[in-house]
Design a protein around this motif. Structure first.
Motif, PDB file in Angstrom:
ATOM      1  N   GLU A  82       0.817  -1.204   0.000  1.00  0.00           N
ATOM      2  CA  GLU A  82       0.000   0.000   0.000  1.00  0.00           C
ATOM      3  C   GLU A  82       0.854   1.259   0.000  1.00  0.00           C
ATOM      4  OE1 GLU A  82      -0.972  -2.022   2.940  1.00  0.00           O
ATOM      5  OE2 GLU A  82      -2.564  -3.126   1.948  1.00  0.00           O
ATOM      6  N   GLY A  83       1.979   1.202   0.681  1.00  0.00           N
ATOM      7  CA  GLY A  83       2.872   2.355   0.707  1.00  0.00           C
ATOM      8  C   GLY A  83       3.426   2.682  -0.666  1.00  0.00           C
ATOM      9  N   VAL A  84       3.795   1.649  -1.418  1.00  0.00           N
ATOM     10  CA  VAL A  84       4.319   1.860  -2.765  1.00  0.00           C
ATOM     11  C   VAL A  84       3.238   2.429  -3.666  1.00  0.00           C
ATOM     12  CG1 VAL A  84       5.250   0.687  -4.795  1.00  0.00           C
ATOM     13  CG2 VAL A  84       6.066   0.072  -2.524  1.00  0.00           C
ATOM     14  N   LEU A  85       2.036   1.858  -3.597  1.00  0.00           N
ATOM     15  CA  LEU A  85       0.945   2.339  -4.439  1.00  0.00           C
ATOM     16  C   LEU A  85       0.536   3.761  -4.077  1.00  0.00           C
ATOM     17  CD1 LEU A  85      -1.220  -0.897  -4.623  1.00  0.00           C
ATOM     18  CD2 LEU A  85       0.253   0.069  -6.393  1.00  0.00           C
ATOM     19  N   ALA A  89       0.682   6.965  -6.587  1.00  0.00           N
ATOM     20  CA  ALA A  89      -0.497   7.796  -6.836  1.00  0.00           C
ATOM     21  C   ALA A  89      -0.213   9.253  -6.482  1.00  0.00           C
ATOM     22  CB  ALA A  89      -1.684   7.275  -6.030  1.00  0.00           C
ATOM     23  N   ALA A  90       0.498   9.481  -5.390  1.00  0.00           N
ATOM     24  CA  ALA A  90       0.833  10.853  -5.005  1.00  0.00           C
ATOM     25  C   ALA A  90       1.744  11.502  -6.045  1.00  0.00           C
ATOM     26  CB  ALA A  90       1.514  10.860  -3.637  1.00  0.00           C
ATOM     27  N   ASN A  91       2.667  10.744  -6.598  1.00  0.00           N
ATOM     28  CA  ASN A  91       3.554  11.262  -7.643  1.00  0.00           C
ATOM     29  C   ASN A  91       2.756  11.649  -8.890  1.00  0.00           C
ATOM     30  OD1 ASN A  91       5.965  11.980  -8.886  1.00  0.00           O
ATOM     31  ND2 ASN A  91       6.277   9.913  -9.689  1.00  0.00           N
ATOM     32  N   GLU A  92       1.807  10.815  -9.276  1.00  0.00           N
ATOM     33  CA  GLU A  92       0.965  11.117 -10.434  1.00  0.00           C
ATOM     34  C   GLU A  92       0.147  12.385 -10.200  1.00  0.00           C
ATOM     35  OE1 GLU A  92       0.818   9.496 -13.463  1.00  0.00           O
ATOM     36  OE2 GLU A  92       2.571   8.436 -12.717  1.00  0.00           O
ATOM     37  N   ILE A  93      -0.439  12.494  -9.034  1.00  0.00           N
ATOM     38  CA  ILE A  93      -1.246  13.680  -8.700  1.00  0.00           C
ATOM     39  C   ILE A  93      -0.373  14.926  -8.669  1.00  0.00           C
ATOM     40  CG2 ILE A  93      -2.605  14.759  -6.861  1.00  0.00           C
ATOM     41  CD1 ILE A  93      -3.688  11.926  -6.254  1.00  0.00           C
ATOM     42  N   ALA A  94       0.833  14.803  -8.119  1.00  0.00           N
ATOM     43  CA  ALA A  94       1.744  15.953  -8.046  1.00  0.00           C
ATOM     44  C   ALA A  94       2.140  16.447  -9.432  1.00  0.00           C
ATOM     45  CB  ALA A  94       2.993  15.587  -7.249  1.00  0.00           C
ATOM     46  N   ARG A  97      -1.373  14.429 -13.289  1.00  0.00           N
ATOM     47  CA  ARG A  97      -1.984  13.327 -14.033  1.00  0.00           C
ATOM     48  C   ARG A  97      -2.925  12.572 -13.103  1.00  0.00           C
ATOM     49  NH1 ARG A  97       3.671  12.995 -15.652  1.00  0.00           N
ATOM     50  NH2 ARG A  97       3.987  11.472 -14.001  1.00  0.00           N
ATOM     51  N   PRO A  98      -4.057  12.125 -13.628  1.00  0.00           N
ATOM     52  CA  PRO A  98      -4.959  11.341 -12.772  1.00  0.00           C
ATOM     53  C   PRO A  98      -4.328   9.994 -12.439  1.00  0.00           C
ATOM     54  CG  PRO A  98      -5.767  11.386 -15.024  1.00  0.00           C
ATOM     55  CD  PRO A  98      -4.578  12.321 -14.971  1.00  0.00           C
ATOM     56  N   SER A  99      -4.587   9.526 -11.256  1.00  0.00           N
ATOM     57  CA  SER A  99      -3.946   8.283 -10.821  1.00  0.00           C
ATOM     58  C   SER A  99      -4.836   7.068 -11.040  1.00  0.00           C
ATOM     59  CB  SER A  99      -3.583   8.390  -9.345  1.00  0.00           C
ATOM     60  OG  SER A  99      -4.752   8.542  -8.578  1.00  0.00           O
ATOM     61  N   THR A 100      -6.039   7.243 -11.564  1.00  0.00           N
ATOM     62  CA  THR A 100      -6.952   6.108 -11.699  1.00  0.00           C
ATOM     63  C   THR A 100      -7.284   5.763 -13.143  1.00  0.00           C
ATOM     64  OG1 THR A 100      -8.832   7.604 -11.488  1.00  0.00           O
ATOM     65  CG2 THR A 100      -8.022   6.549  -9.471  1.00  0.00           C
TER      66      THR A 100
END
Length: 114
Positions: A82-85, A89-94, A97-100
Motif C-alpha cells: 500500500e505504501g508503494v501504491l 499515486a501521489a507522484n501522479e497527482i503531483a 496526471r490522474p492516478s486512476t
C-alpha cells in the motif's frame, strides 16, 4: 472526535507489541507506555471541560500516534504494498496526471466491454 482518535490508536498496537516482545523488548516497553497513555487520553477526552484542556489532550494523542508510528517503522521498516501504491499515486497527482486512468503495475485488468 478526540475519543475516536484515541480509540483508533489501539488498531495494530497489539500485534506490534507481540512482535516487539520477541525481537526488540525495549520497543515493546515503549508500546506498553503508549498503552497506558492511550487509556489516560481516553479518560481525559471524556472528563475535560475546557477547550484548552481538550487541545492538550489532542496534542497528547498526536504524540502517542507519532511514537507508535516510529515503533512500527522500527519493527518493520521495509514498508508494504500500500505504501508503494500510495507513493505512486501521489507522484501522479503531483505531476497533474490522474492516478486512476490505468491499472497499477502488475495488474492485468482489462476494461469491461459495454
Amino acid at each position: 472526535m478526540t475519543l475516536i482518535g484515541t480509540i483508533s490508536l489501539f488498531i495494530g498496537t497489539r500485534s506490534a507489541w507481540t512482535q516487539a516482545m520477541l525481537t526488540h523488548p525495549p520497543v515493546a516497553a515503549v508500546i506498553s507506555v503508549c498503552y497506558a497513555g492511550i487509556l489516560v487520553c481516553g479518560v481525559l477526552a471524556l472528563a475535560v471541560r475546557g477547550r484548552r484542556a481538550l487541545v492538550r489532550v489532542d496534542a497528547g494523542v498526536l504524540v502517542l500516534a507519532v511514537v507508535l508510528v516510529v515503533c512500527g517503522y522500527w519493527l518493520n521498516h521495509a514498508g508494504t504494498d500500500e505504501g508503494v501504491l500510495t507513493a505512486q499515486a501521489a507522484n501522479e497527482i503531483a505531476h497533474g496526471r490522474p492516478s486512476t486512468d490505468s491499472p497499477g503495475p502488475g495488474c492485468s485488468a482489462r476494461p469491461i466491454p459495454a
